[in-house]
Write a protein that holds these residues in place. Structure first.
Motif, mmCIF file in Angstrom:
data_model
loop_
_atom_site.group_PDB
_atom_site.id
_atom_site.type_symbol
_atom_site.label_atom_id
_atom_site.label_comp_id
_atom_site.label_asym_id
_atom_site.label_seq_id
_atom_site.Cartn_x
_atom_site.Cartn_y
_atom_site.Cartn_z
ATOM 1 N N ALA A 57 1.345 -0.467 -0.002
ATOM 2 C CA ALA A 57 -0.447 0.511 -0.324
ATOM 3 C C ALA A 57 1.364 1.286 0.078
ATOM 4 C CB ALA A 57 -1.222 0.251 1.143
ATOM 5 N N TRP A 58 0.589 1.934 -0.823
ATOM 6 C CA TRP A 58 0.964 2.908 0.261
ATOM 7 C C TRP A 58 -0.005 4.555 -0.391
ATOM 8 C CZ3 TRP A 58 0.651 0.282 -4.999
ATOM 9 C CH2 TRP A 58 -0.259 1.102 -5.654
ATOM 10 N N ASP A 59 1.046 5.578 -0.604
ATOM 11 C CA ASP A 59 0.590 7.150 -0.310
ATOM 12 C C ASP A 59 1.078 8.248 -0.691
ATOM 13 O OD1 ASP A 59 -1.510 9.168 0.335
ATOM 14 O OD2 ASP A 59 -1.948 8.201 2.309
ATOM 15 N N ASN A 60 0.590 9.205 -1.150
ATOM 16 C CA ASN A 60 1.487 10.491 -1.993
ATOM 17 C C ASN A 60 1.145 11.810 -0.912
ATOM 18 O OD1 ASN A 60 -0.838 11.201 -3.537
ATOM 19 N ND2 ASN A 60 -0.322 10.527 -5.495
ATOM 20 N N GLY A 61 -0.008 11.214 0.052
ATOM 21 C CA GLY A 61 -0.609 12.969 0.551
ATOM 22 C C GLY A 61 -1.472 13.341 0.044
ATOM 23 N N THR A 62 -1.501 12.786 -1.351
ATOM 24 C CA THR A 62 -2.835 14.382 -1.924
ATOM 25 C C THR A 62 -3.600 13.082 -2.731
ATOM 26 O OG1 THR A 62 -0.743 15.535 -2.819
ATOM 27 C CG2 THR A 62 -2.372 15.220 -3.898
ATOM 28 N N THR A 63 -3.735 11.991 -2.680
ATOM 29 C CA THR A 63 -4.667 10.776 -4.002
ATOM 30 C C THR A 63 -5.010 9.947 -2.701
ATOM 31 O OG1 THR A 63 -3.208 9.845 -5.200
ATOM 32 C CG2 THR A 63 -3.816 12.115 -6.261
ATOM 33 N N GLY A 64 -4.790 9.670 -1.827
ATOM 34 C CA GLY A 64 -5.319 8.589 -1.404
ATOM 35 C C GLY A 64 -4.546 7.073 -1.701
ATOM 36 N N TRP A 65 -4.806 6.654 -0.380
ATOM 37 C CA TRP A 65 -4.578 4.922 -0.319
ATOM 38 C C TRP A 65 -5.153 4.478 -1.766
ATOM 39 C CZ3 TRP A 65 -0.420 3.594 2.508
ATOM 40 C CH2 TRP A 65 -0.065 4.008 4.247
ATOM 41 N N GLN A 66 -3.316 3.806 -1.994
ATOM 42 C CA GLN A 66 -3.700 3.167 -3.057
ATOM 43 C C GLN A 66 -3.167 1.291 -2.419
ATOM 44 O OE1 GLN A 66 -2.852 4.166 -6.974
ATOM 45 N NE2 GLN A 66 -1.500 6.274 -6.370
ATOM 46 N N PHE A 67 -3.285 -0.008 -3.774
ATOM 47 C CA PHE A 67 -3.506 -1.215 -2.736
ATOM 48 C C PHE A 67 -3.139 -2.353 -4.174
ATOM 49 C CE2 PHE A 67 -6.081 0.644 0.257
ATOM 50 C CZ PHE A 67 -5.347 0.690 1.486
ATOM 51 N N GLU A 68 -1.475 -2.933 -3.556
ATOM 52 C CA GLU A 68 -1.869 -4.116 -4.546
ATOM 53 C C GLU A 68 -1.206 -5.688 -3.964
ATOM 54 O OE1 GLU A 68 1.333 -2.568 -7.476
ATOM 55 O OE2 GLU A 68 2.548 -2.494 -6.183
ATOM 56 N N ASP A 69 -1.187 -6.376 -4.693
ATOM 57 C CA ASP A 69 -0.621 -7.711 -4.649
ATOM 58 C C ASP A 69 0.991 -7.916 -4.709
ATOM 59 O OD1 ASP A 69 -2.799 -8.671 -2.742
ATOM 60 O OD2 ASP A 69 -3.897 -10.005 -4.314
ATOM 61 N N LEU A 70 1.935 -7.377 -4.629
ATOM 62 C CA LEU A 70 3.253 -7.261 -4.860
ATOM 63 C C LEU A 70 3.904 -8.687 -5.390
ATOM 64 C CD1 LEU A 70 5.287 -5.109 -6.030
ATOM 65 C CD2 LEU A 70 6.654 -5.626 -2.872
ATOM 66 N N GLU A 71 3.412 -9.664 -4.146
ATOM 67 C CA GLU A 71 4.072 -11.253 -4.936
ATOM 68 C C GLU A 71 3.166 -11.830 -4.288
ATOM 69 O OE1 GLU A 71 7.961 -12.857 -6.221
ATOM 70 O OE2 GLU A 71 8.546 -11.858 -3.925
#
Length: 609
Positions: free
Chosen positions: A496-510
């Motif tokens: 999960a990652w957040d750039n401080g503007t658009t909100g959290w995004q998620f993915e299965d990395l592996e």
């Protein structure tokens, strides 16, 4: 290699039988590269389905590999396919390219500019007959042939759709949720294939291709960066290690730079001691830091679990679990060699506000921008997340979360696997909600503490329902907050990652064919993240193979490798169940990495060259 029983899909079109083979992939298969890489490197093991078949469309080779299906056409088939890719209004108006384009690999057409390609396609649409086809093949396509791969994650769906759509547009089957994983490229034709055991041959007919077309400008796919050379050693745990201690030790190591030295703290589970190792350029030194009694507040007890270290006010601090007294211990040093100790929290503590409970597991210490030393840890007796902080008046404590009287008022068994990071001047905390199987997120700003379910149920930010959030690791990278954690339900590494503007995004990395790495395995336990030289570095445990995995992200994307545990090669790697509790920091321009060898009970040390 695992054997797979093929499922056969067949349909008839104009009296011609198309037979393709789907693979039933185990939940956690062996590691293979993605289908495209397998094809390029001639690595695909195939199911041999018998003699070849010839049809007007040309030869089509169907490879059924462990990670997907590949169809590769010859020059005549590619020419016809190219003519069906495009619709033309007229030679005067030009070509209309339908759909989106996905082209991967090194393509000879890279030198063809968009206007030239446009005119060439008009020429294809206006011409007909063998002469035109030969010109398209030899001149425009330069004897390059079309190929397509489909990942196993979408293979059954693609083939089912193919069967139902055979009377219409067969390649429409490639549309849908797995479309972005379908790869199209050109490669040298090499003539019609001859029947051999390495190929499975099948006739292929495309009545129309709408959603797959060559992209331009076409450029080679950037090559992956060369692998970073690594060094390996057993730091402690057997007579041949650097520390020479022949005990089961090295679980949950902490690693930190203090001055010009690096310091590690870890648990000796055979003797119940806190071990301390440090290196200053002249080699490693070792000691029992606490647990054997002695001066300056040391005690004789079973202690040293889940240590956490931080530098604050010019002092090196370490926090760790005291199993005998059920408390949180605290040690501090001005120089890394002379230490003082105290019972910080728990029944043995003499500090005001301490809890009379079994506390101190999975501690995490951090220094916030306001200069406060803070530590978070689990209260096992009450199922609470405990919070301690130091200011000019001394230590203070509170229940941050876990019961009605806590700061959040959220009543659950909560607070294990804590990790923290300062991002954009704000302290962020991530930890497990054991009762509900969620990953919790708390942050502290000028208005106080705030809380949310980040992932683990349909109502969370990530919306993924499962037993999620084990062993989170967070780091600030390139203006973003990056978070990694384990999904126990699916055996995946979540990102999960957040750039401080658009909100959290998620993915299965592996961990699944649809993940970023496409590696299908039970993977992602105990991740640790760090940043070195502009790259995001990630280390984690693969339970299926007993390996230490390494992933890193740069300008070209994510890259993955088995760092240790897979067969003992190159030199220094161990053929053992390794990779528990990894911890990594940048030090003198290199990565310093510690982790636990489960097979031999050793603390392993790896560092990049």
């Amino acid at each position: 290699m695992l054997k797979r029983r093929p499922r056969v899909f067949a349909t008839a079109l104009a009296g011609v039988i198309l037979t393709v083979t789907s693979l039933v992939t185990p939940a956690h298969a062996e590691q293979f590269p993605d289908a495209y890489t397998q094809i390029v490197n001639h690595q695909i093991p195939v199911e041999h389905d018998g003699a070849p078949t010839y049809y007007w469309f040309g030869w089509g080779r169907h490879y059924a590999g462990p990670n997907g299906m590949e169809i590769r056409l010859t020059s005549s088939g590619t020419t016809v396919a190219m003519q069906t890719i495009f619709s033309f209004e007229s030679a005067a108006v030009g070509s209309v390219i339908k759909g989106t384009a996905t082209t991967l690999g090194t393509v000879v057409l890279a030198s063809v500019s968009p206007p030239a390609l446009r005119n060439a396609l008009i020429y294809i649409g206006a011409g007909s007959g063998p002469a035109t086809g030969d010109a398209v093949s030899k001149v425009i396509l330069r004897d390059m042939c079309l190929g397509i791969t489909v990942p196993n994650g979408g293979l059954a769906q693609v083939l089912d759709r193919a069967v139902s759509l055979m009377g219409a547009q067969w390649v429409d089957a490639f549309k849908g949720p797995y479309y972005n994983d379908v790869k199209v490229w050109f490669e040298p034709c090499g003539g019609a294939p001859s029947p051999k055991l390495s190929d499975t041959l099948a006739t292929v007919k495309f009545p129309g291709i709408e959603n797959v077309s060559p992209a331009y400008p076409i450029s080679p796919e950037p090559p992956p960066p060369p692998p970073v050379p690594w060094n390996f050693e057993n730091l402690d745990g057997d007579p041949g290690s650097i520390g020479h201690q022949d005990y089961d030790l090295g679980r949950q190591p902490a690693l930190i730079q203090f001055g010009t030295s690096i310091h590690s703290f870890y648990h000796d589970s055979s003797n119940g001691k806190l071990r301390h190792a440090w290196a200053d350029g002249t080699g490693w030194s070792f000691e029992i830091l606490d647990g054997s009694g002695g001066s300056d507040g040391r005690i004789s007890a079973n202690l040293g679990g889940s240590p956490s270290a931080v530098v604050h006010g010019g002092l090196l601090h370490v926090f760790y679990k005291d199993f005998t007294n059920g408390g949180l211990r605290h040690g501090w040093s001005t120089n890394g060699t002379s230490w003082s100790f105290e019972h910080l929290d728990g029944a043995a503590s003499a500090i005001a506000g301490h809890a009379s409970a079994n506390v101190g597991a999975t501690s995490n210490a951090v220094v916030t921008p306001d200069g406060r030393l803070q530590v978070f840890y689990y209260d096992q007796t009450n199922g609470n997340l405990r919070h301690g902080w130091l200011n000019s008046t001394g230590w203070h404590f509170e229940n941050l979360e876990g019961d009605i009287g806590s700061i959040s008022h959220h009543d659950a068994d909560i607070g294990t696997d804590t990790t923290s990071v300062v991002y954009n001047g704000i302290l962020h905390l991530f930890y497990r909600d054991i009762t509900n199987g969620n990953l919790r997120h708390a942050w502290d700003n000028s208005t106080g503490w705030h809380f949310e379910n980040l992932d683990g149920d349909p109502g969370s930010i990530g919306h993924l329902d499962g037993d999620i959030g084990y062993n989170p690791s967070a780091v600030a990278y390139n203006g973003t907050l990056q978070l990694f954690y384990y999904d126990s339900t699916r055996g995946n590494l979540r990102h999960a990652w957040d750039n401080g503007t658009t909100g959290w995004q998620f993915e299965d990395l592996e961990g699944s064919p649809s993940s970023v790495s496409h590696y299908d395995s039970n993977v992602g336990l105990m991740p640790t993240a760090t940043v070195l030289g502009g790259t995001l570095q990630l280390y984690y445990y693969e339970a299926s193979g007993g390996n230490l995995r390494h992933a890193f992200s740069d300008a070209t994307g994510w890259h993955f490798e088995n760092l240790d545990g897979a067969g003992g090669q190159p030199t220094g790697r161990y053929n053992a169940n390794v990779g528990w509790d990894p911890v990594a920091i940048p030090y003198n321009g290199k990565v310093k990495l510690l982790y636990f060898d489960v097979t031999n009970g050793n603390l392993r040390h790896a560092w990049s060259q």
